[in-house]
Write an enzyme that holds these catalytic residues in place. Structure first.
Site, PDB file in Angstrom:
ATOM      1  N   ARG A  91       0.824  -1.204   0.000  1.00  0.00           N
ATOM      2  CA  ARG A  91       0.000   0.000   0.000  1.00  0.00           C
ATOM      3  C   ARG A  91       0.860   1.257   0.000  1.00  0.00           C
ATOM      4  O   ARG A  91       0.600   2.209  -0.742  1.00  0.00           O
ATOM      5  CB  ARG A  91      -0.922   0.020   1.236  1.00  0.00           C
ATOM      6  CG  ARG A  91      -1.851   1.228   1.271  1.00  0.00           C
ATOM      7  CD  ARG A  91      -2.716   1.247   2.498  1.00  0.00           C
ATOM      8  NE  ARG A  91      -1.969   1.507   3.719  1.00  0.00           N
ATOM      9  CZ  ARG A  91      -2.524   1.823   4.888  1.00  0.00           C
ATOM     10  NH1 ARG A  91      -3.833   1.878   4.976  1.00  0.00           N
ATOM     11  NH2 ARG A  91      -1.793   2.046   5.939  1.00  0.00           N
ATOM     12  N   TYR A 109      -5.901   9.747   0.353  1.00  0.00           N
ATOM     13  CA  TYR A 109      -6.213   8.345   0.103  1.00  0.00           C
ATOM     14  C   TYR A 109      -7.239   7.878   1.114  1.00  0.00           C
ATOM     15  O   TYR A 109      -7.389   8.441   2.202  1.00  0.00           O
ATOM     16  CB  TYR A 109      -4.947   7.474   0.144  1.00  0.00           C
ATOM     17  CG  TYR A 109      -4.668   6.793   1.470  1.00  0.00           C
ATOM     18  CD1 TYR A 109      -5.224   5.552   1.767  1.00  0.00           C
ATOM     19  CD2 TYR A 109      -3.853   7.391   2.425  1.00  0.00           C
ATOM     20  CE1 TYR A 109      -4.966   4.928   2.982  1.00  0.00           C
ATOM     21  CE2 TYR A 109      -3.586   6.774   3.631  1.00  0.00           C
ATOM     22  CZ  TYR A 109      -4.148   5.545   3.910  1.00  0.00           C
ATOM     23  OH  TYR A 109      -3.897   4.940   5.117  1.00  0.00           O
ATOM     24  N   PHE A 201       3.821   2.593   6.385  1.00  0.00           N
ATOM     25  CA  PHE A 201       4.053   3.800   5.595  1.00  0.00           C
ATOM     26  C   PHE A 201       3.410   5.027   6.248  1.00  0.00           C
ATOM     27  O   PHE A 201       4.027   6.085   6.370  1.00  0.00           O
ATOM     28  CB  PHE A 201       3.497   3.590   4.189  1.00  0.00           C
ATOM     29  CG  PHE A 201       3.468   4.817   3.321  1.00  0.00           C
ATOM     30  CD1 PHE A 201       4.561   5.160   2.545  1.00  0.00           C
ATOM     31  CD2 PHE A 201       2.331   5.618   3.261  1.00  0.00           C
ATOM     32  CE1 PHE A 201       4.530   6.279   1.730  1.00  0.00           C
ATOM     33  CE2 PHE A 201       2.284   6.742   2.461  1.00  0.00           C
ATOM     34  CZ  PHE A 201       3.390   7.078   1.686  1.00  0.00           C
ATOM     35  N   ASP A 202       2.158   4.891   6.663  1.00  0.00           N
ATOM     36  CA  ASP A 202       1.440   6.014   7.275  1.00  0.00           C
ATOM     37  C   ASP A 202       2.157   6.538   8.513  1.00  0.00           C
ATOM     38  O   ASP A 202       2.358   7.750   8.678  1.00  0.00           O
ATOM     39  CB  ASP A 202       0.028   5.581   7.688  1.00  0.00           C
ATOM     40  CG  ASP A 202      -0.822   5.129   6.529  1.00  0.00           C
ATOM     41  OD1 ASP A 202      -0.355   4.270   5.755  1.00  0.00           O
ATOM     42  OD2 ASP A 202      -1.956   5.605   6.410  1.00  0.00           O
ATOM     43  N   THR A 203       2.526   5.613   9.388  1.00  0.00           N
ATOM     44  CA  THR A 203       3.167   6.001  10.643  1.00  0.00           C
ATOM     45  C   THR A 203       4.499   6.681  10.380  1.00  0.00           C
ATOM     46  O   THR A 203       4.797   7.729  10.975  1.00  0.00           O
ATOM     47  CB  THR A 203       3.395   4.762  11.528  1.00  0.00           C
ATOM     48  OG1 THR A 203       2.136   4.134  11.798  1.00  0.00           O
ATOM     49  CG2 THR A 203       4.049   5.154  12.843  1.00  0.00           C
TER      50      THR A 203
END
Length: 342
Positions: A91, A109, A201-203
């Site tokens: 992702r 997103y 990735f988000d973190t």
């Protein structure tokens, strides 16, 4: 310097493949059953509720079912929908690829299950379009959020965010809600530093953004858990913990060029010569000092009738000195070291 994109977006119509003000990315892997329902619902919302030009990009990361064929059919049928295919899973990899290539002012997103109520989209992107904030995240842990999910997922989510606060001193409330947006000019500077290509990735993106002083806007969301989610909780949790260790080590050793990025983004101290966080630190010193003085006075008044003036004075000074030192070490001397390293 910030840019107000709202004025530039005035008069633009949504649903066009021309240059968009907002690009919403839907990362997918083997989602042929749910993709069409998601895209049509999102497109309808953008047409009816978002007053500027927007685009939907389906980011297919190595699906091996009929997802890609469905995505191409939707792109042919619906104006303002396009497809980006990657040969590798991840992702984070998909988001990074599409966001870096975007010509929109703001990129966002959301998960394909649309667990987050779409009415939160405009509050999510408005602070970015106005130039006030740099990133925006949906939060399921805000007091005014309305969330429906099982006890297991709730416990895992809160435990993970507690780990982030204690290990990386993160201040954002919800790292893993699949509902985020950021200014594209900021994305181009931050994303090359983000190594993870999966769920962490988000973190990693948020931690780096916070360390360089970017403004992260949080939006309370209404969120309903998808019981058919394909996310493997245990595997994801292990990879997230590994990611925390890697990012924490990079911050501690100076591998991440936080100071340089802060300068390039214009996030240096507002007052020349005053280090980042210095004013807040001085305020906290003052509060601790006042509290220590009040504590000493109370201790003296309580102990004086029992042990006399001299002993009460000595005991009061000793106790408050120990507590003062402990408070300053806990509040000040640990945080500055983490910031200097990061």
């Amino acid at each position: 310097m910030t840019t107000n994109y709202l004025a530039r977006a005035a008069g633009h119509r949504p649903g066009s493949n021309a240059t968009a003000t907002l690009e919403v990315v839907i990362p997918v892997y083997n989602e042929e059953a749910d993709l069409e329902k998601c895209i049509r619902r999102l497109h309808e919302h953008l047409e009816e509720r978002i007053p500027f030009r927007s685009r939907i990009t389906i980011a297919d990361n190595a699906s091996n079912d009929g997802t890609l064929a469905v995505a191409h059919r939707l792109a042919d049928e619906i104006d303002g929908v396009r497809v980006h295919h990657l040969d590798e899973k991840g992702r984070g990899r998909a988001l990074k690829a599409v966001w870096l290539a975007s010509d929109a002012d703001v990129v966002a997103y959301m998960d394909v299950d649309l667990s987050t109520d779409l009415n939160a989209l405009m509050p999510l992107v408005a602070p970015l379009l106005s130039g006030h904030s740099d990133l925006a995240i949906g939060s399921r842990l805000n007091r005014s959020s309305r969330v429906v999910r099982g006890v297991k997922r709730e416990l895992i989510s809160r435990s993970y965010n507690l780990i982030l606060r204690t290990s990386l001193r993160a201040r954002f409330s919800d790292a893993q809600c699949g509902f985020k947006a950021m200014r594209t000019d900021v994305a181009r500077q931050l994303l090359p530093l983000v190594e993870d290509t999966g769920w962490f990735f988000d973190t990693e993106l948020l931690v780096i953004a916070e360390k360089v002083g970017l403004r992260i806007h949080e939006v309370p969301v209404d969120w309903v858990d998808d019981p058919d989610s394909s996310v493997h909780l245990l595997d994801t949790a292990v990879k997230d913990l590994q990611g925390c260790w890697r990012v924490g080590r990079a911050l501690a050793t100076g591998v991440l060029p936080v100071a340089e990025l802060r300068r390039s983004l214009g996030r240096e101290p507002l007052v020349a010569g005053v280090p980042h966080g210095m004013i807040g630190q001085l305020v906290r010193f003052g509060i601790i000092g006042v509290a220590s003085t009040v504590a000493y006075a109370l201790l003296y008044l309580v102990l004086h009738p029992m042990i006399g003036a001299q002993a009460a004075n000595f005991a009061g000074l000793l106790i408050t000195a120990v507590l003062n030192t402990a408070a300053n070490r806990a509040i000040h001397f640990r945080r500055p070291r983490a910031r200097e390293r990061g």
